[in-house]
Design an enzyme around this catalytic site. Structure first.
Site, PDB file in Angstrom:
ATOM      1  NE  ARG A 163      15.006  54.231  28.789  1.00  0.00           N
ATOM      2  CZ  ARG A 163      13.913  54.574  29.469  1.00  0.00           C
ATOM      3  NH1 ARG A 163      12.988  53.659  29.721  1.00  0.00           N
ATOM      4  NH2 ARG A 163      13.741  55.801  29.902  1.00  0.00           N
ATOM      5  CB  ALA A 164      10.845  52.408  22.581  1.00  0.00           C
ATOM      6  CD  GLU A 186      10.186  45.874  22.740  1.00  0.00           C
ATOM      7  OE1 GLU A 186       9.246  45.094  22.950  1.00  0.00           O
ATOM      8  OE2 GLU A 186      10.034  47.107  22.641  1.00  0.00           O
ATOM      9  CE1 TYR A 211       6.147  51.603  24.764  1.00  0.00           C
ATOM     10  CE2 TYR A 211       7.349  49.566  24.400  1.00  0.00           C
ATOM     11  CZ  TYR A 211       7.343  50.886  24.773  1.00  0.00           C
ATOM     12  OH  TYR A 211       8.518  51.493  25.140  1.00  0.00           O
ATOM     13  NE  ARG A 213      14.571  45.120  31.329  1.00  0.00           N
ATOM     14  CZ  ARG A 213      15.395  46.137  31.420  1.00  0.00           C
ATOM     15  NH1 ARG A 213      16.390  46.113  32.292  1.00  0.00           N
ATOM     16  NH2 ARG A 213      15.261  47.191  30.640  1.00  0.00           N
ATOM     17  CG  HIS A 269      11.658  45.498  18.432  1.00  0.00           C
ATOM     18  ND1 HIS A 269      10.293  45.379  18.502  1.00  0.00           N
ATOM     19  CD2 HIS A 269      11.975  46.560  19.212  1.00  0.00           C
ATOM     20  CE1 HIS A 269       9.805  46.325  19.288  1.00  0.00           C
ATOM     21  NE2 HIS A 269      10.810  47.050  19.742  1.00  0.00           N
ATOM     22  CG  HIS A 310       5.336  45.529  20.731  1.00  0.00           C
ATOM     23  ND1 HIS A 310       5.114  46.812  20.306  1.00  0.00           N
ATOM     24  CD2 HIS A 310       6.506  45.574  21.403  1.00  0.00           C
ATOM     25  CE1 HIS A 310       6.094  47.609  20.718  1.00  0.00           C
ATOM     26  NE2 HIS A 310       6.954  46.883  21.383  1.00  0.00           N
ATOM     27  CG  HIS A 336       8.439  51.276  19.220  1.00  0.00           C
ATOM     28  ND1 HIS A 336       8.022  51.578  20.499  1.00  0.00           N
ATOM     29  CD2 HIS A 336       9.135  50.113  19.317  1.00  0.00           C
ATOM     30  CE1 HIS A 336       8.457  50.634  21.321  1.00  0.00           C
ATOM     31  NE2 HIS A 336       9.120  49.730  20.635  1.00  0.00           N
TER      32      HIS A 336
HETATM   33 ZN   LIG Z   1      10.498  48.345  21.213  1.00  0.00          ZN
END
Ligand SMILES: [Zn+2]
Length: 342
Positions: free
Chosen positions: A69-70, A282, A192, A288, A6, A221, A176
């Site tokens: 990018r989702a 991910e 999400y 981050r 992912h 996730h 997703h």
């Molecule tokens: Zn994702």
């Protein structure tokens, strides 16, 4: 081999998303789309070498199953034709990354979905991505309306054209969602995880797995709220006379390890059989930062798996074996892309 199933191209050259903004602005103004921007191989290389490849090396992972990018999919924006042009541009860019770094990235497609438009329109893009690009899976958005849930549930035959293609090509879908346009939801915080949970519940109560016994879905996730509430879903299945939840879903549904703390990973590994867990981080994605409690990045999920009290063989399943099984075309692509690299 350590396979992260992912990852999204969150670091794409700026002109890529810039074009998307122009495309949607032109659509809203009733004007034709501007021409697609030029991106050199060097520009793409730079974003990967200083981004996802650097993180792979730092963390000791080998291969990322990589998709657009989702949050940028934005299926609620524009219409079916803007979604088609955008998905095409995004998937082509993923293919370029995989061609430049064939040992480190293998592609997964985003689909040109649009709210209240039959997903039949996604078939040509799936064909193209599998046959021309060698992609090994798709991201399927259960809510193309971006938080308003205007499409039928995943249990509905509405989605069957996509399911037929998944079975035909032996490609799994990661459930997703994309960005939320409903202010009630935070995209990565609640939308999400909600999308994951909703998708699981829709499939669990459906006849999709009777109609497509070999179909495979990955709930990302860490499965949203599902593993934590496994008892609730077991009880719901029992009350609805659907039988044992494990019999109902575990041949077809898999969970990734994008859970950003050790207690969550421990719970996932305790509740979900090891055969149904796929390593994923991910990165570089929604979270981050560095966890001050550990001194490591929250999304450095390999560290948590390393700490789980599992047998070496079981960890190898999570890190590699299960991904090769769930993504039926993956082993072949690893060989093909490695040969290209050599
Ligand atoms: Zn994702």
């Amino acid at each position: 081999m350590i396979i992260d199933c992912h990852g999204h191209y969150t670091t794409a050259p700026r002109q890529h998303e810039g074009w998307r903004n122009e495309q949607i602005a032109a659509h809203n103004a009733g004007k034709p789309s501007p021409p697609r921007p030029r991106m050199t191989d060097d520009e793409i290389r730079e974003t990967i070498v200083g981004g996802q490849l650097k993180v792979q090396r730092e963390r000791g992972t080998d291969l990322t199953i990589f998709s657009p990018r989702a949050a940028g999919m934005g299926h609620h924006l524009g219409d079916a034709s803007t979604s088609e042009a955008w998905a095409s541009a995004c998937n082509e860019l993923i293919h370029r990354v995989c061609s430049l770094f064939p040992k480190n990235f293998i592609g997964v497609a985003m689909l040109p979905q649009s709210a209240r438009v039959s997903p039949k329109n996604c078939i040509p893009e799936i064909d193209r991505c599998v046959n021309e690009y060698g992609f090994v899976g798709i991201n399927l958005n259960p809510d193309p309306s971006g938080g308003h849930w205007q499409d039928p549930p995943l249990s509905d035959r509405y989605w069957y054209p996509v399911y037929e293609k998944m079975v035909e090509y032996d490609i799994p879908a990661m459930i997703h969602v994309s960005a939320a346009c409903n202010p009630a939801y935070h995209t990565t915080g609640s939308h999400y995880l909600n999308g994951d949970t909703v998708g699981f519940n829709q499939l669990m109560t459906s006849s999709v797995f009777k109609d497509f016994p070999t179909i495979k879905f990955i709930v990302p996730h860490g499965g949203g709220a599902v593993p934590y509430h496994w008892g609730r879903f077991r009880g719901l299945a029992q009350d609805a006379k659907l039988g044992l939840l494990s019999d109902l879903v575990l041949r077809n549904i898999f969970f990734d390890t994008c859970v950003y703390h050790l207690p969550g990973q421990e719970l996932l590994a305790k509740v979900i059989p090891v055969d149904n867990i796929l390593f994923a981080s991910e990165m570089i994605g929604a979270v981050r930062g560095i966890d001050p409690e550990t001194g490591h990045h929250y999304d450095d999920t390999k560290r948590y798996i390393d700490q789980l009290p599992l047998l070496t063989d079981d960890k190898a399943k999570i890190f590699e074996g299960n991904a090769r099984r769930v993504y039926g075309r993956l082993s072949g692509m690893i060989e093909r892309q490695s040969a290209t690299a050599a």
